[in-house]
Design a protein around this motif. Structure first.
Motif, PDB file in Angstrom:
ATOM      1  N   TYR A  67       0.832  -1.205   0.000  1.00  0.00           N
ATOM      2  CA  TYR A  67       0.000   0.000   0.000  1.00  0.00           C
ATOM      3  C   TYR A  67       0.861   1.247   0.000  1.00  0.00           C
ATOM      4  O   TYR A  67       0.572   2.215  -0.726  1.00  0.00           O
ATOM      5  N   LEU A  80       0.913   4.013  -2.944  1.00  0.00           N
ATOM      6  CA  LEU A  80       0.628   5.416  -2.626  1.00  0.00           C
ATOM      7  C   LEU A  80       1.766   6.323  -3.082  1.00  0.00           C
ATOM      8  O   LEU A  80       1.533   7.410  -3.625  1.00  0.00           O
ATOM      9  N   VAL A 140       3.024  10.605  -5.543  1.00  0.00           N
ATOM     10  CA  VAL A 140       4.288  11.343  -5.493  1.00  0.00           C
ATOM     11  C   VAL A 140       5.057  11.201  -6.803  1.00  0.00           C
ATOM     12  O   VAL A 140       5.272  12.183  -7.512  1.00  0.00           O
ATOM     13  N   ARG A 159       4.301  14.076  -9.592  1.00  0.00           N
ATOM     14  CA  ARG A 159       5.238  15.159  -9.306  1.00  0.00           C
ATOM     15  C   ARG A 159       6.563  15.022 -10.031  1.00  0.00           C
ATOM     16  O   ARG A 159       7.316  15.990 -10.127  1.00  0.00           O
ATOM     17  N   LEU A 184      20.426  16.526   4.710  1.00  0.00           N
ATOM     18  CA  LEU A 184      19.272  17.413   4.838  1.00  0.00           C
ATOM     19  C   LEU A 184      18.477  17.084   6.100  1.00  0.00           C
ATOM     20  O   LEU A 184      18.063  17.979   6.842  1.00  0.00           O
ATOM     21  N   SER A 185      18.264  15.803   6.334  1.00  0.00           N
ATOM     22  CA  SER A 185      17.498  15.405   7.520  1.00  0.00           C
ATOM     23  C   SER A 185      18.207  15.831   8.796  1.00  0.00           C
ATOM     24  O   SER A 185      17.576  16.349   9.725  1.00  0.00           O
ATOM     25  N   VAL A 243      17.981  19.652   9.187  1.00  0.00           N
ATOM     26  CA  VAL A 243      16.646  20.071   9.628  1.00  0.00           C
ATOM     27  C   VAL A 243      16.440  19.713  11.091  1.00  0.00           C
ATOM     28  O   VAL A 243      15.900  20.504  11.873  1.00  0.00           O
ATOM     29  N   PHE A 300      -0.476  13.257   1.102  1.00  0.00           N
ATOM     30  CA  PHE A 300       0.609  12.445   1.647  1.00  0.00           C
ATOM     31  C   PHE A 300       1.924  13.044   1.174  1.00  0.00           C
ATOM     32  O   PHE A 300       2.156  13.187  -0.013  1.00  0.00           O
ATOM     33  N   ALA A 302      11.711  15.913   7.431  1.00  0.00           N
ATOM     34  CA  ALA A 302      12.287  16.933   6.555  1.00  0.00           C
ATOM     35  C   ALA A 302      11.262  17.457   5.558  1.00  0.00           C
ATOM     36  O   ALA A 302      11.392  18.578   5.061  1.00  0.00           O
TER      37      ALA A 302
END
Lengths: 247, 504
Positions: free
Chosen positions: A41, A45, A50, A54, A117-118, A121, B355, B361
């Motif tokens: 799932y 998704l 995404v 995108r 990046l994580s 942040v 979602f 981030a």
């Protein structure tokens, strides 16, 4: 179809709960189904919401800016690197060739970007969202000498417990207090004693709220069983059987 | 006096000792040796004596010197040449005892032409005396009878008449006789460890043997008892029974609790109650079906309250199952027939449901084009004019873990400091999130089943709707489960105390 889903959900829930009795094939089957369904799932998704809208659709439509192609290239590199690692894990050990070395090196770039990046942040967020506001609030509220006795005592107790807990986590009495004068040792040992009890109390509070959360899950699952038994008619059938047996 | 040299440390021990005075080594198998200050004939002396005996058998056997000789003068060369391993020295001396039988012809005989008996070999060869001092003695030539010609001039093959046969000629006075002795003293250095040449496998095996615990071959090692198992089924069954009985038997439907709720519930209710009509609320959905059993109890009252306030909800989730959960809860919140407000379509209530992948981030996407970041969530339906689009009026966080609340407060909130944030979290997250309420970073906080019950009671006081009955039954079951847990903890503590007392 809705009734089929009803029965499947009930049976799988019972199969999962059978793990309480002991590890068995039904519980394992239900666990595998649960994990597989969740992963599938999630993948669906990710593709539908995404990747396709995108990334892929704008690229195929044309006129996409250059950064989208860079993003696409990084995605492909990361995906290919992951596939190579998975294949190497299940394959027989073999020396890594130059091509695979190069692929691993290139795939590390998007992974490093994600990680960096994580971390950035997270670090910046901790400073601006937690440490600095909490520190300022503590200093602002702190020990209010003009407060009523109860309020002042509460503040003093909070300060004592906080510092005692910090000392209990950092100070080793055998090593750090060995050469100290006797009055200092007694004071520090008492402070450490208070700090440890504060830690125990905090652990107790954490455990109590965690137990309440888990009990909520268990009770909700019992509610679900009852609701499902009612909706499938099993509960009514059991009631009729009980009346017949009991007369 | 003969001594026994310790083979381990080289210490001199008196004869008859069973163990070394210094290191305790067993000396019972060691043979007595001679101390360096004793008149023990040296190897040279023994060879000379044997040669002299063959040439001129003495009437009586040569006697050992009786008086103890003077200790030899310290000689630097002797110290430098002292054996590194004193055990070697005794072995060296002992070689004199075990020396091979002297050759029939002295191998260092350099031309003895007229063997003549010597009444006292030491008379003409003073260097054979144990106490002979090279520095104070007369030149070797003095030992030669005056009548004898010069030894150097006479050549190596000649010897003065009447003089005893010389073992070595032509070197008198050139060499200083050395008093070769064991040099065993009380301050002998301990022998160096033997140098072992091991290959890699041997070295590895040796290290493993040294690292392992010694095993007594004749006694089996005690097997430690296995650690206690943490799987105690009867505890699980007891707690499960305590939770199931109120649910299945409908035991009790108590009146609403009069206990004051935890701080934060009242302020959360007040914040939602203060929303203007048609307000836009951003919902950060941070739980999935795995924790829906508890979180649905919290989310439903909040969604019903929002629906009653005619608010619009824009949900964003970082979990794949979040949007589906939000849709399900929204439909359920609008479906209840007991609610007083008119039924509202889900699409007009849940205006956006996204979602966002990328974990915490991804929340920074809200910072992009600061004003547009949040406003992009306000995907107003076609029926609503664009003018109604505005920044959100409130942010709600539905999270099963404390870290989701922290991520929002750390990443998003600093950009919108005036946006009120209300959190609905699991009871397990309460201790970690509550400081944010005290620091005013959260406008309200509702945690756990008790918070949900208090919030529902505030929203519909005294009502007997399905939601309130479910929450009350849940409260009863929670009470029974926690009593069962406390009884188990008390029994375990008592058992531990009794066991510890019995062990003492």
């Amino acid at each position: 179809m809705a009734e089929l889903g009803l029965w499947v959900g009930l049976l799988l829930s019972l199969a999962l709960f059978s793990a309480l009795v002991g590890d068995n094939a039904l519980a394992r089957l239900a666990q595998h189904l649960l994990v597989g369904a969740a992963v599938g799932y999630g993948a669906l998704l990710a593709w539908q919401h995404v990747l396709r809208p995108r990334l892929l659709s704008p690229l195929l439509a044309g006129g996409a800016p250059a950064e989208r192609w860079i993003v696409a290239a990084l995605c492909i590199l990361l995906f290919a690197g992951g596939l190579e690692r998975i294949a190497a894990h299940f394959a027989a050990p073999a020396p890594v060739g130059a091509a695979r070395h190069a692929l691993r090196f290139l795939a590390a770039i998007p992974a490093a970007l994600l990680l960096g990046l994580s971390v950035a942040v997270a670090l910046f967020g901790v400073l601006q969202g937690s440490l600095i506001p909490q520190a300022f609030d503590t200093v602002r509220r702190g020990l209010d000498f003009g407060a009523p006795p109860a309020g002042f005592a509460a503040g003093a107790l909070a300060l004592l417990l906080t510092t005692g807990a910090l000392l209990a986590l950092r100070v080793d009495p055998d090593r750090d207090l060995a050469g100290q004068p006797a009055p200092v040792q007694r004071l520090m040992l008492a402070w450490l004693w208070v700090g440890r009890r504060g830690l125990w109390f905090a652990a107790g509070v954490l455990f109590a709220r965690l137990a309440a959360a888990r009990f909520s899950l268990l009770i909700s699952r019992m509610d679900y069983f009852l609701a499902e038994l009612n909706r499938t008619g099993l509960w009514q059938w059991a009631e009729r059987l009980w009346r017949q047996v009991g007369g | 006096m003969p001594i026994i040299l310790c083979p381990h440390c080289g210490t001199a021990n008196r004869v008859g000792s069973n163990f070394c005075n210094r290191c305790g080594a067993d000396l019972r198998d060691e043979e007595p040796r001679y101390a360096p200050d004793e008149a023990r004939p040296t190897r040279l002396e023994q060879a000379a004596r044997r040669a002299a005996e063959r040439l001129n058998p003495p009437a009586e056997p040569p006697a050992q010197p009786s008086e103890p000789p003077e200790p030899p003068a310290p000689q630097p060369d002797t110290a430098a040449d002292a054996p590194a391993h004193p055990a070697d020295a005794p072995a060296h001396i002992s070689e004199g005892d075990d020396a091979p039988s002297p050759p029939t012809v002295p191998f260092f005989d350099l031309g003895l032409t007229s063997p003549t008996p010597a009444a006292d070999p030491a008379a003409s060869q003073p260097w054979l005396r144990p106490a002979w001092d090279a520095e104070s003695a007369e030149p070797a030539e003095a030992a030669v009878p005056p009548a004898a010609p010069d030894a150097e001039e006479a050549g190596p093959t000649s010897s003065p008449p009447g003089a005893p046969a010389r073992l070595v000629t032509a070197i008198q006075g050139l060499l200083t006789p050395l008093n070769i002795s064991a040099g065993a003293t009380e301050r002998t250095q301990p022998p160096p460890p033997p140098r072992l040449e091991l290959n890699a496998d041997q070295a590895r095996s040796l290290r493993r043997q040294l690292a392992d615990e010694p095993v007594l071959a004749a006694r089996p090692l005690p097997v430690p008892p296995p650690p206690p198992s943490l799987r105690i089924p009867w505890i699980f069954w007891l707690i499960g029974l305590a939770a199931a009985l109120p649910v299945f038997l409908f035991v009790g439907s108590p009146p609403p609790s009069t206990a004051p709720p935890l701080p934060g519930v009242q302020s959360a209710y007040a914040a939602v109650q203060a929303l203007p009509p048609n307000a836009l609320v951003v919902a950060y959905w941070a739980y999935d079906p795995a924790t829906a059993g508890e979180m649905d109890l919290l989310a439903l009252p909040a969604l019903r309250h929002l629906a009653g306030q005619r608010a619009r909800l824009a949900a964003v989730s970082l979990l794949p199952g979040g949007p589906a959960t939000a849709r399900r809860l929204a439909a359920r919140a609008l479906r209840s027939p007991n609610e007083l407000q008119a039924a509202q379509p889900v699409a007009t209530f849940l205006v956006q449901n996204d979602f966002w992948p990328g974990s915490a981030a991804a929340l920074s996407l809200l910072r992009q084009a600061a004003a547009g970041g949040m406003a992009s969530l306000a995907a107003a339906p076609p029926a609503v004019s664009p003018a109604s689009q505005r920044s959100p009026d409130m942010a709600l966080i539905f999270a099963s873990g404390a870290e989701d609340v922290q991520h929002w407060l750390e990443v998003v909130q600093p950009l919108y400091p005036t946006l009120p944030v209300v959190a609905f979290t699991s009871a397990a997250a309460d201790p970690v999130v509550r400081p944010y309420l005290q620091s005013k970073q959260l406008a309200g906080l509702v945690t756990g089943y008790d918070g949900a019950a208090a919030y529902e009671e505030m929203r519909s006081p005294g009502a007997t709707t399905e939601a309130t009955l479910t929450l009350r039954r849940h409260t009863v079951a929670q009470g029974w489960s926690q009593v069962a847990l406390l009884l188990i903890l008390a029994a375990g503590s008592l058992a531990g105390l009794l066991t510890r007392g019995a062990q003492r």
